[in-house]
Scaffold this motif. Structure first.
Motif, short mmCIF file in Angstrom:
data_model
loop_
_atom_site.label_atom_id
_atom_site.label_comp_id
_atom_site.label_asym_id
_atom_site.label_seq_id
_atom_site.Cartn_x
_atom_site.Cartn_y
_atom_site.Cartn_z
N VAL A 33 0.86 -1.40 -0.05
CA VAL A 33 -0.03 0.06 0.10
C VAL A 33 0.83 1.27 0.07
O VAL A 33 1.72 1.39 0.95
CB VAL A 33 -0.74 0.02 1.30
N GLY A 35 0.17 5.31 0.27
CA GLY A 35 -0.96 6.32 0.82
C GLY A 35 -0.48 7.64 1.08
O GLY A 35 0.80 7.82 1.55
N TYR A 37 -1.55 10.59 3.82
CA TYR A 37 -2.48 10.95 5.22
C TYR A 37 -2.26 12.64 5.18
O TYR A 37 -1.17 12.98 4.83
CB TYR A 37 -1.76 10.07 6.37
N LEU A 47 -6.26 9.59 6.93
CA LEU A 47 -6.01 8.93 6.00
C LEU A 47 -6.59 9.87 4.78
O LEU A 47 -7.79 10.49 5.03
CB LEU A 47 -6.44 7.68 5.49
N ALA A 50 -5.16 6.12 -0.74
CA ALA A 50 -4.36 4.80 -0.52
C ALA A 50 -4.51 3.99 -1.92
O ALA A 50 -5.67 4.08 -2.48
CB ALA A 50 -4.64 4.06 0.62
N SER A 51 -3.50 3.67 -2.54
CA SER A 51 -3.55 2.60 -3.29
C SER A 51 -2.72 1.39 -3.25
O SER A 51 -1.57 1.66 -2.80
CB SER A 51 -2.64 3.49 -4.48
N THR A 52 -3.25 0.43 -3.59
CA THR A 52 -2.70 -0.97 -3.32
C THR A 52 -1.82 -1.33 -4.57
O THR A 52 -2.10 -0.88 -5.62
CB THR A 52 -3.60 -2.00 -2.93
N THR A 57 -8.03 1.64 -4.99
CA THR A 57 -7.83 2.76 -4.45
C THR A 57 -8.89 3.15 -3.30
O THR A 57 -9.81 2.50 -3.47
CB THR A 57 -7.89 3.82 -5.48
N CYS A 95 3.38 11.08 3.12
CA CYS A 95 3.61 9.92 2.43
C CYS A 95 3.60 8.61 3.15
O CYS A 95 4.39 8.80 4.28
CB CYS A 95 4.54 10.03 1.33
N ASN A 96 2.87 7.52 2.98
CA ASN A 96 3.11 6.37 3.82
C ASN A 96 3.37 5.11 2.82
O ASN A 96 2.67 5.24 1.68
CB ASN A 96 1.81 6.14 4.51
N THR A 107 5.68 -0.24 8.24
CA THR A 107 5.31 1.07 7.74
C THR A 107 6.39 2.09 7.98
O THR A 107 7.17 2.31 8.71
CB THR A 107 4.08 1.49 8.65
#
Length: 119
Positions: A33, A35, A37, A47, A50-52, A57, A95-96, A107
């Motif tokens: 993922v 994402g 935040y 959040l 997010a995009s996997t 999304t 960004c995460n 993470t």
């Protein structure tokens, strides 16, 4: 280890647009993922989008229809396109990355980029 560097923040007028970028120091193709935040003054981090790796999304209700997240695997970069910005979008955007190795989730966070929406 994943290092993330955000860019693209700044001051924008209400109704304006910004595109945030998040550059990773390694391939994001296998990162589960990616994402974005945000954290406004005095508020918890939340959040935004997010995009996997499977191209799913997810967006916060407050930004649906105004924001779009995309991954450029060739550039190891994730983007957040934000349109019709509102003063309440003012926040530090982070960004995460969530990486899965075996049964363990890792993470990672960038240092953030400030977005200020004001006239």
């Amino acid at each position: 280890q994943v290092q993330l560097v955000e860019s693209g923040g700044g001051l924008v007028q209400p109704g304006g647009s910004l595109r945030l970028s998040c550059a990773a120091n390694r391939s994001i193709d296998g990162i589960y993922v990616m994402g974005w935040y945000r954290q406004a003054p005095g508020k918890d981090r939340e959040l935004v989008a997010a995009s996997t790796s499977g191209a799913f999304t997810n967006y916060a209700d407050s930004v649906k229809g105004r924001c779009s997240i995309s991954r450029d695997n060739a550039q190891n970069t994730v983007y957040l396109q934000m349109n019709s910005l509102k003063p309440e979008d003012t926040a530090v955007y982070y960004c995460n990355a969530k990486l899965v190795l075996g049964a363990t989730y890792y993470t990672y966070w960038g240092k953030g980029t400030l977005v200020t929406v004001s006239s």
